[in-house]
Write a protein that holds these residues in place. Structure first.
Motif, PDB file in Angstrom:
ATOM      1  N   LYS A 202      -6.340  38.841  16.987  1.00 60.46           N
ATOM      2  CA  LYS A 202      -7.693  38.386  16.761  1.00 60.46           C
ATOM      3  C   LYS A 202      -8.077  38.677  15.601  1.00 60.46           C
ATOM      4  O   LYS A 202      -9.039  38.552  15.462  1.00 60.46           O
ATOM      5  CB  LYS A 202      -8.348  38.512  17.827  1.00 60.46           C
ATOM      6  N   LYS A 203      -7.354  39.760  15.558  1.00 59.30           N
ATOM      7  CA  LYS A 203      -7.599  39.926  14.150  1.00 59.30           C
ATOM      8  C   LYS A 203      -8.618  40.856  14.107  1.00 59.30           C
ATOM      9  O   LYS A 203     -10.170  40.448  13.089  1.00 59.30           O
ATOM     10  CB  LYS A 203      -7.600  38.396  12.828  1.00 59.30           C
ATOM     11  N   MET A 204      -9.471  41.334  14.591  1.00 57.65           N
ATOM     12  CA  MET A 204     -10.690  42.500  15.129  1.00 57.65           C
ATOM     13  C   MET A 204      -9.293  43.908  14.376  1.00 57.65           C
ATOM     14  O   MET A 204      -8.348  44.223  14.953  1.00 57.65           O
ATOM     15  CB  MET A 204     -11.280  42.311  16.396  1.00 57.65           C
ATOM     16  N   THR A 205     -10.727  44.511  14.352  1.00 55.25           N
ATOM     17  CA  THR A 205     -10.485  46.465  13.922  1.00 55.25           C
ATOM     18  C   THR A 205     -11.063  46.591  15.486  1.00 55.25           C
ATOM     19  O   THR A 205     -11.350  46.067  16.746  1.00 55.25           O
ATOM     20  CB  THR A 205     -11.257  46.752  13.073  1.00 55.25           C
ATOM     21  N   GLN A 206     -10.353  48.180  15.504  1.00 54.10           N
ATOM     22  CA  GLN A 206     -11.414  48.783  16.555  1.00 54.10           C
ATOM     23  C   GLN A 206     -12.618  49.125  16.463  1.00 54.10           C
ATOM     24  O   GLN A 206     -13.675  48.830  18.028  1.00 54.10           O
ATOM     25  CB  GLN A 206     -10.373  49.911  16.647  1.00 54.10           C
ATOM     26  N   LYS A 207     -12.784  49.192  15.577  1.00 54.47           N
ATOM     27  CA  LYS A 207     -14.420  49.438  15.965  1.00 54.47           C
ATOM     28  C   LYS A 207     -15.456  47.589  16.325  1.00 54.47           C
ATOM     29  O   LYS A 207     -16.240  47.766  16.698  1.00 54.47           O
ATOM     30  CB  LYS A 207     -14.616  49.473  14.233  1.00 54.47           C
ATOM     31  N   GLU A 208     -14.767  46.837  15.481  1.00 51.14           N
ATOM     32  CA  GLU A 208     -14.912  45.175  15.526  1.00 51.14           C
ATOM     33  C   GLU A 208     -14.994  44.622  17.415  1.00 51.14           C
ATOM     34  O   GLU A 208     -16.008  44.556  17.805  1.00 51.14           O
ATOM     35  CB  GLU A 208     -14.405  44.381  15.339  1.00 51.14           C
ATOM     36  N   LEU A 209     -14.538  45.262  17.811  1.00 52.18           N
ATOM     37  CA  LEU A 209     -13.978  45.697  19.905  1.00 52.18           C
ATOM     38  C   LEU A 209     -14.332  46.121  20.519  1.00 52.18           C
ATOM     39  O   LEU A 209     -15.349  46.223  21.165  1.00 52.18           O
ATOM     40  CB  LEU A 209     -12.214  45.802  20.150  1.00 52.18           C
ATOM     41  N   ALA A 210     -14.986  47.629  19.206  1.00 50.30           N
ATOM     42  CA  ALA A 210     -16.080  48.519  20.533  1.00 50.30           C
ATOM     43  C   ALA A 210     -17.060  47.603  20.005  1.00 50.30           C
ATOM     44  O   ALA A 210     -17.437  47.953  21.207  1.00 50.30           O
ATOM     45  CB  ALA A 210     -15.756  49.839  19.721  1.00 50.30           C
ATOM     46  N   THR A 211     -17.562  47.221  19.153  1.00 49.07           N
ATOM     47  CA  THR A 211     -19.208  47.012  19.280  1.00 49.07           C
ATOM     48  C   THR A 211     -19.548  45.578  20.060  1.00 49.07           C
ATOM     49  O   THR A 211     -19.521  45.315  20.663  1.00 49.07           O
ATOM     50  CB  THR A 211     -19.618  46.368  17.525  1.00 49.07           C
ATOM     51  N   ALA A 212     -18.226  44.631  19.834  1.00 48.39           N
ATOM     52  CA  ALA A 212     -17.618  43.622  21.231  1.00 48.39           C
ATOM     53  C   ALA A 212     -18.060  44.128  22.463  1.00 48.39           C
ATOM     54  O   ALA A 212     -18.751  43.183  23.627  1.00 48.39           O
ATOM     55  CB  ALA A 212     -16.840  42.828  20.246  1.00 48.39           C
ATOM     56  N   MET A 213     -16.885  45.057  22.326  1.00 45.78           N
ATOM     57  CA  MET A 213     -17.679  45.549  24.139  1.00 45.78           C
ATOM     58  C   MET A 213     -18.626  45.986  24.336  1.00 45.78           C
ATOM     59  O   MET A 213     -19.335  46.626  25.551  1.00 45.78           O
ATOM     60  CB  MET A 213     -16.758  46.664  24.985  1.00 45.78           C
ATOM     61  N   ASN A 214     -19.764  46.980  23.606  1.00 46.86           N
ATOM     62  CA  ASN A 214     -20.896  47.029  23.929  1.00 46.86           C
ATOM     63  C   ASN A 214     -20.214  49.130  24.240  1.00 46.86           C
ATOM     64  O   ASN A 214     -20.608  49.628  24.673  1.00 46.86           O
ATOM     65  CB  ASN A 214     -21.158  47.282  24.793  1.00 46.86           C
ATOM     66  N   GLU A 215     -19.372  49.716  23.228  1.00 44.26           N
ATOM     67  CA  GLU A 215     -18.351  50.435  24.278  1.00 44.26           C
ATOM     68  C   GLU A 215     -17.965  51.493  22.293  1.00 44.26           C
ATOM     69  O   GLU A 215     -18.876  50.595  21.485  1.00 44.26           O
ATOM     70  CB  GLU A 215     -17.169  50.842  24.816  1.00 44.26           C
ATOM     71  N   LYS A 216     -18.262  52.837  22.145  1.00 48.46           N
ATOM     72  CA  LYS A 216     -17.956  52.935  21.212  1.00 48.46           C
ATOM     73  C   LYS A 216     -16.442  53.015  20.782  1.00 48.46           C
ATOM     74  O   LYS A 216     -15.365  52.820  20.982  1.00 48.46           O
ATOM     75  CB  LYS A 216     -17.628  55.023  21.612  1.00 48.46           C
ATOM     76  N   PRO A 217     -16.505  53.355  18.989  1.00 51.22           N
ATOM     77  CA  PRO A 217     -14.573  53.314  18.840  1.00 51.22           C
ATOM     78  C   PRO A 217     -13.908  54.194  18.938  1.00 51.22           C
ATOM     79  O   PRO A 217     -12.908  54.098  19.354  1.00 51.22           O
ATOM     80  CB  PRO A 217     -15.256  53.112  17.669  1.00 51.22           C
ATOM     81  N   GLN A 218     -14.144  55.399  19.473  1.00 57.15           N
ATOM     82  CA  GLN A 218     -13.609  56.193  19.829  1.00 57.15           C
ATOM     83  C   GLN A 218     -12.510  56.072  21.599  1.00 57.15           C
ATOM     84  O   GLN A 218     -11.584  55.879  21.446  1.00 57.15           O
ATOM     85  CB  GLN A 218     -14.116  57.521  20.168  1.00 57.15           C
ATOM     86  N   VAL A 219     -13.671  54.852  22.413  1.00 58.13           N
ATOM     87  CA  VAL A 219     -13.102  54.430  23.302  1.00 58.13           C
ATOM     88  C   VAL A 219     -11.907  54.131  23.164  1.00 58.13           C
ATOM     89  O   VAL A 219     -11.254  53.758  23.648  1.00 58.13           O
ATOM     90  CB  VAL A 219     -13.822  54.036  24.175  1.00 58.13           C
ATOM     91  N   VAL A 220     -12.302  52.583  22.680  1.00 67.27           N
ATOM     92  CA  VAL A 220     -10.959  52.016  21.922  1.00 67.27           C
ATOM     93  C   VAL A 220      -9.796  52.011  21.471  1.00 67.27           C
ATOM     94  O   VAL A 220      -8.710  52.382  22.068  1.00 67.27           O
ATOM     95  CB  VAL A 220     -11.202  50.761  21.270  1.00 67.27           C
ATOM     96  N   ALA A 221     -10.110  53.424  20.069  1.00 70.85           N
ATOM     97  CA  ALA A 221      -9.188  54.224  20.099  1.00 70.85           C
ATOM     98  C   ALA A 221      -8.488  54.821  21.398  1.00 70.85           C
ATOM     99  O   ALA A 221      -6.728  55.577  20.975  1.00 70.85           O
ATOM    100  CB  ALA A 221      -9.334  55.486  18.786  1.00 70.85           C
TER     101      ALA A 221
END
Length: 170
Positions: free
Chosen positions: A94-113
């Motif tokens: 989807k060409k997304m970064t971890q931060k972009e995925l986290a903001t789209a999910m309403n979660e912190k970037p650390q969760v995705v990492a």
């Protein structure tokens, strides 16, 4: 007529308000006085265990057998490598970064990492959010196979024990 004592006025009695010399315990104040009182048996001393030290119940020195038994299986479930790889591949597709995925999910970037590194504890709600945002199905962590379920009444019947209640009619 019965003889009954009637109060005839005020009850005046002796009351000692200050220091009284009777019943007062004399405590020795010097070291020589304390040793003299110990020798005569007037006072006794006891030695307290661990007094004056900084050791407490929270130190690791007093580990007992129960704590050592419990420490064998105290690991959390971790995210499978297949799930972490699938999240990474879907996110990069989807060409997304971890931060972009986290903001789209309403979660912190650390969760995705944590999910991508495999260190997170699996949570079905978070995985469902990732599936919704990434628009793909992610592999869910499998449940551990449990033994065959038996009811409490069946196990009690096998053991031959009776579980309360009135006796059966025959």
């Amino acid at each position: 007529m019965p003889n009954i004592a009637h109060p005839t006025g005020q009850d005046w009695g002796v009351v000692n308000v200050g220091r009284a010399s009777s019943g007062r315990v004399v405590v020795p104040k010097t070291a020589a006085g304390i040793t003299r009182a110990k020798a005569t048996g007037a006072i006794t001393t006891e030695r307290r265990f661990g007094a004056g030290t900084n050791a407490s119940a929270h130190s690791g020195a007093g580990i007992n057998a129960r704590k050592s038994e419990e420490s064998d299986e105290l690991k959390h479930d971790k995210v499978d490598k297949s799930l972490s790889k699938a999240i990474m591949q879907a996110r990069t597709a989807k060409k997304m970064t971890q931060k972009e995925l986290a903001t789209a999910m309403n979660e912190k970037p650390q969760v995705v990492a944590e999910y991508e590194s495999g260190k997170a504890i699996p949570n079905g709600a978070i995985i469902a959010k990732m599936e919704r945002v990434l628009k793909c199905k992610l592999p869910r962590p499998g449940k551990k196979p449990a033994g065959p379920k038996t009811s409490a009444a069946a196990t009690a019947a096998k053991a031959g024990t009776v579980r309360g209640g009135p006796p059966k009619r025959r």
